[in-house]
Write a protein that holds these residues in place. Structure first.
Motif, short mmCIF file in Angstrom:
data_model
loop_
_atom_site.label_atom_id
_atom_site.label_comp_id
_atom_site.label_asym_id
_atom_site.label_seq_id
_atom_site.Cartn_x
_atom_site.Cartn_y
_atom_site.Cartn_z
N ILE A 1 -40.55 -16.14 -25.15
CA ILE A 1 -40.84 -16.81 -23.86
C ILE A 1 -40.28 -18.22 -23.87
CG2 ILE A 1 -42.69 -17.72 -22.41
CD1 ILE A 1 -44.34 -15.29 -23.12
N ALA A 2 -40.45 -18.93 -24.99
CA ALA A 2 -39.91 -20.28 -25.08
C ALA A 2 -38.39 -20.27 -24.97
CB ALA A 2 -40.34 -20.93 -26.40
N SER A 3 -37.75 -19.32 -25.62
CA SER A 3 -36.28 -19.22 -25.53
C SER A 3 -35.84 -18.96 -24.09
CB SER A 3 -35.78 -18.10 -26.44
OG SER A 3 -36.05 -18.40 -27.79
N PHE A 4 -36.59 -18.08 -23.42
CA PHE A 4 -36.26 -17.79 -22.02
C PHE A 4 -36.40 -19.04 -21.17
CE2 PHE A 4 -38.06 -16.74 -17.79
CZ PHE A 4 -36.92 -16.17 -17.22
N LEU A 5 -37.43 -19.84 -21.41
CA LEU A 5 -37.65 -21.04 -20.61
C LEU A 5 -36.61 -22.12 -20.90
CD1 LEU A 5 -41.55 -21.23 -20.66
CD2 LEU A 5 -40.06 -20.56 -18.76
N TYR A 6 -36.18 -22.22 -22.15
CA TYR A 6 -35.07 -23.13 -22.44
C TYR A 6 -33.82 -22.69 -21.69
CZ TYR A 6 -37.48 -25.67 -26.20
OH TYR A 6 -38.34 -26.46 -26.92
N PHE A 7 -33.60 -21.38 -21.64
CA PHE A 7 -32.45 -20.86 -20.90
C PHE A 7 -32.57 -21.17 -19.41
CE2 PHE A 7 -30.92 -17.35 -18.22
CZ PHE A 7 -29.55 -17.46 -18.45
N VAL A 8 -33.78 -21.03 -18.86
CA VAL A 8 -34.00 -21.32 -17.44
C VAL A 8 -33.73 -22.79 -17.14
CG1 VAL A 8 -35.79 -21.50 -15.65
CG2 VAL A 8 -35.60 -19.42 -17.03
N ILE A 9 -34.19 -23.68 -18.00
CA ILE A 9 -33.95 -25.11 -17.79
C ILE A 9 -32.44 -25.40 -17.80
CG2 ILE A 9 -34.17 -27.39 -18.86
CD1 ILE A 9 -37.01 -26.52 -19.73
N ALA A 10 -31.73 -24.81 -18.76
CA ALA A 10 -30.29 -25.01 -18.83
C ALA A 10 -29.59 -24.40 -17.61
CB ALA A 10 -29.73 -24.40 -20.12
N LEU A 11 -30.06 -23.21 -17.16
CA LEU A 11 -29.45 -22.55 -16.01
C LEU A 11 -29.66 -23.38 -14.73
CD1 LEU A 11 -28.08 -20.08 -14.69
CD2 LEU A 11 -30.37 -19.07 -14.45
N GLY A 12 -30.87 -23.88 -14.54
CA GLY A 12 -31.14 -24.69 -13.35
C GLY A 12 -30.29 -25.94 -13.32
N LYS A 13 -30.16 -26.59 -14.47
CA LYS A 13 -29.33 -27.79 -14.53
C LYS A 13 -27.85 -27.45 -14.41
CE LYS A 13 -30.13 -31.09 -14.30
NZ LYS A 13 -30.39 -31.77 -12.99
N LEU A 14 -27.45 -26.29 -14.92
CA LEU A 14 -26.05 -25.89 -14.79
C LEU A 14 -25.67 -25.76 -13.32
CD1 LEU A 14 -23.43 -24.96 -16.17
CD2 LEU A 14 -24.33 -22.61 -16.09
N THR A 15 -26.56 -25.19 -12.52
CA THR A 15 -26.28 -25.01 -11.09
C THR A 15 -25.99 -26.34 -10.41
OG1 THR A 15 -27.77 -23.10 -11.07
CG2 THR A 15 -27.15 -24.01 -8.95
N ILE A 16 -26.85 -27.31 -10.61
CA ILE A 16 -26.67 -28.59 -9.92
C ILE A 16 -25.56 -29.42 -10.56
CG2 ILE A 16 -28.44 -29.80 -11.28
CD1 ILE A 16 -27.68 -30.25 -7.53
N ASN A 17 -25.38 -29.30 -11.88
CA ASN A 17 -24.32 -30.09 -12.50
C ASN A 17 -22.93 -29.56 -12.17
OD1 ASN A 17 -25.91 -32.06 -13.67
ND2 ASN A 17 -24.82 -31.95 -15.61
N ALA B 1 -24.73 -37.10 -15.72
CA ALA B 1 -25.30 -37.65 -16.96
C ALA B 1 -26.79 -37.37 -17.06
CB ALA B 1 -25.03 -39.15 -17.03
N SER B 2 -27.54 -37.65 -15.99
CA SER B 2 -28.99 -37.45 -16.05
C SER B 2 -29.34 -35.98 -16.23
CB SER B 2 -29.64 -38.00 -14.77
OG SER B 2 -29.21 -37.30 -13.63
N GLY B 3 -28.58 -35.09 -15.58
CA GLY B 3 -28.81 -33.66 -15.77
C GLY B 3 -28.47 -33.20 -17.17
N SER B 4 -27.42 -33.78 -17.73
CA SER B 4 -26.98 -33.37 -19.06
C SER B 4 -27.98 -33.78 -20.14
CB SER B 4 -25.61 -33.98 -19.37
OG SER B 4 -24.62 -33.46 -18.50
N VAL B 5 -28.70 -34.88 -19.92
CA VAL B 5 -29.70 -35.31 -20.90
C VAL B 5 -30.76 -34.23 -21.08
CG1 VAL B 5 -31.55 -36.95 -21.36
CG2 VAL B 5 -29.33 -37.77 -20.55
N LEU B 6 -31.34 -33.76 -19.98
CA LEU B 6 -32.40 -32.77 -20.07
C LEU B 6 -31.86 -31.39 -20.42
CD1 LEU B 6 -34.63 -33.85 -17.04
CD2 LEU B 6 -34.88 -34.44 -19.45
#
Length: 475
Positions: free
Chosen positions: A278-294, A115-120
């Protein structure tokens, strides 16, 4: 590799030697990728948000990551030896059915972290897809569930990709942040405060210890001959480096940005990097990092649910349909909690981390003492699936030790919904996790000294399989 080889067939059953593969280095990339992510950034920021300075917050976070990381890495080293999921091993301490007690709390943890990962991550996904946050959370949860259903190989592949992409992004963001900071001023404003220092230690230690109930799930396919030392050090280094990197970034962001970061964690981090592509890439990175742990949280939750139910049903294998059903349950529960709690994330997450620590440090202490000191890395594997065997159904003495370990922490616990009477005399410091490691470890070891077969065995060892039957060979 054929598609049928990519989709995992195993669940809680032992991984045969002919299906083992990989090297201990895979643990480094997996745990580095799993920790280079936005929630770890927020965890580091909390050390400053709640009153700490930069210098001592960083020192406390390093200490906690090393101490907690060493405990979780000791769990990781169990995987190649036994070829079993982490929580199945708890049956050796608590009984085939008794293991359900810590397992229920572990499942709660997975749902909470999902849940906490999905929020961000949902916020980042929403910006990428130009939808609302609620839609982003749901889309992210669906992708997570699909990848968890595929299983072990795709999880490690995701870790390798995320470790590289997220590392590049964090280097870039770090450079951008340092260009905005008056770093000498932040470093010179050091004032040691014991409660704030211990809060930083507790935040990072709890972050690491929370991986303990599933870390061996991702090392159990390694060849049986894999060095336990190599598994330990690659796991510790990947997890400690990744989390400290993210948390250091969070400390510096919180110290320099203050309210701008607290009001919109994802938006601030992306804005720090730039706009447009660059912003789109960083949004993708945030989603990718959270995808790994989730994906890890979803997979671990599914394994824990199967372990809990199979203890009563005697089930060892799971159909693809059953696997999908368990994973769907985790996804639905985690998504519901994310949608309900998305507007009060920061304070809730800090309390969630520290309160979870109350329940997992006693489990870690008992599991590690039993595996390394009592059983000497040898378990009767068939008996782990037999409630009438060596380990029995319920090992009440071990469960009592676990309960004492939980209760012993309460006087030292400092959260919004539970603050113990000894917190104020200690200046507000939370040292409950230290109590939770030491007390149950000593009690469990003392019980084992009185009964050389281990707490709870007694005459059951004569009725079940031989203590050395089908057991992992000694190193």
């Amino acid at each position: 590799m054929a598609a049928e080889d990519l989709v995992e067939r195993r669940s809680i059953d032992v991984v045969p030697d002919d299906e083992r593969h990989g090297t201990a280095f895979s643990q480094f990339t997996l745990w580095l990728g799993a920790n280079l992510q936005i929630t770890a950034v927020v965890t580091g920021a909390l050390a400053v948000v709640f009153g700490g300075d930069v210098v001592w917050s960083l020192v406390g976070l390093v200490l906690g990551n090393l101490l907690g990381g060493a405990v979780m890495a000791l769990h990781s080293a169990q995987g190649p030896k036994l070829g079993l999921p982490q929580m199945i091993q708890s049956r050796a301490q608590f009984g085939v059915k008794g293991a359900v007690v810590p397992l229920l709390l572990v499942i709660l943890m997975y749902v909470g972290f999902f849940a906490s990962g999905s929020v961000l991550a949902g916020q980042a996904t929403a910006r990428l897809t130009h939808t609302a946050d609620t839609t982003g959370i749901v889309l992210f949860a669906l992708v997570t569930a699909i990848m968890a259903a595929v299983g072990y190989r795709v999880i490690h592949a995701l870790g390798r990709v995320a470790s590289v992409i997220c590392a590049v992004a964090f280097v870039y963001l770090g450079v951008r942040l340092l260009n905005r900071l008056d770093l000498p001023a932040l470093l010179n404003d050091a004032h040691f405060d014991l409660p704030m220092f211990l809060l930083a230690v507790s935040l990072s230690a709890s972050w690491q210890l929370a991986f303990g109930p599933y870390v061996a799930d991702y090392s159990r396919y390694l060849p049986r001959t894999t060095s336990a030392k190599a598994t330990f050090w690659w796991t510790l280094s990947g997890s400690a480096i990744g989390s400290q990197w993210s948390m250091t970034f969070g400390v510096l962001v919180a110290a320099s940005a203050g309210g701008a970061f607290l009001d919109n964690q994802v938006g601030y981090v992306v804005g720090l990097g730039g706009t447009g592509l660059i912003a789109s890439f960083l949004y993708f990175v945030i989603a990718l990092g959270k995808l790994t742990i989730n994906v890890l949280n979803t997979y671990g939750g599914f394994m824990s649910m199967v372990t809990s139910i199979s203890g009563f049903r005697g089930q060892k294998v799971l159909t693809p349909r059953g696997r999908a059903a368990y994973i769907t349950l985790i996804m639905i529960a985690g998504t519901a909690v994310a949608l309900l709690g998305k507007d009060s994330f920061l304070t809730s997450f800090k309390d969630f981390l520290l309160f979870l620590l109350t329940f997992f440090t006693p489990w870690s202490a008992i599991n590690l003492v039993d595996y390394y000191l009592i059983s000497r890395e040898r378990y009767d594997v068939p008996a782990l699936f037999d409630p009438h065997g060596r380990y029995g159904s319920w090992r009440w003495d071990a469960l009592v030790v676990y309960g004492v370990g939980v209760l012993a922490q309460l006087p030292f616990l400092a959260t919004h919904f539970c603050t113990g009477p000894l917190v104020e005399p200690l200046g507000g410091a939370d040292v409950s996790w230290l109590v939770g490691l030491v007390v149950p470890a000593v009690l469990y070891w003392a019980l084992a000294r009185r009964n050389p077969q281990g707490p709870g065995d007694g005459p059951r060892a004569q009725r079940g399989a031989s203590p050395t039957a089908d057991t992992a060979p000694a190193p």
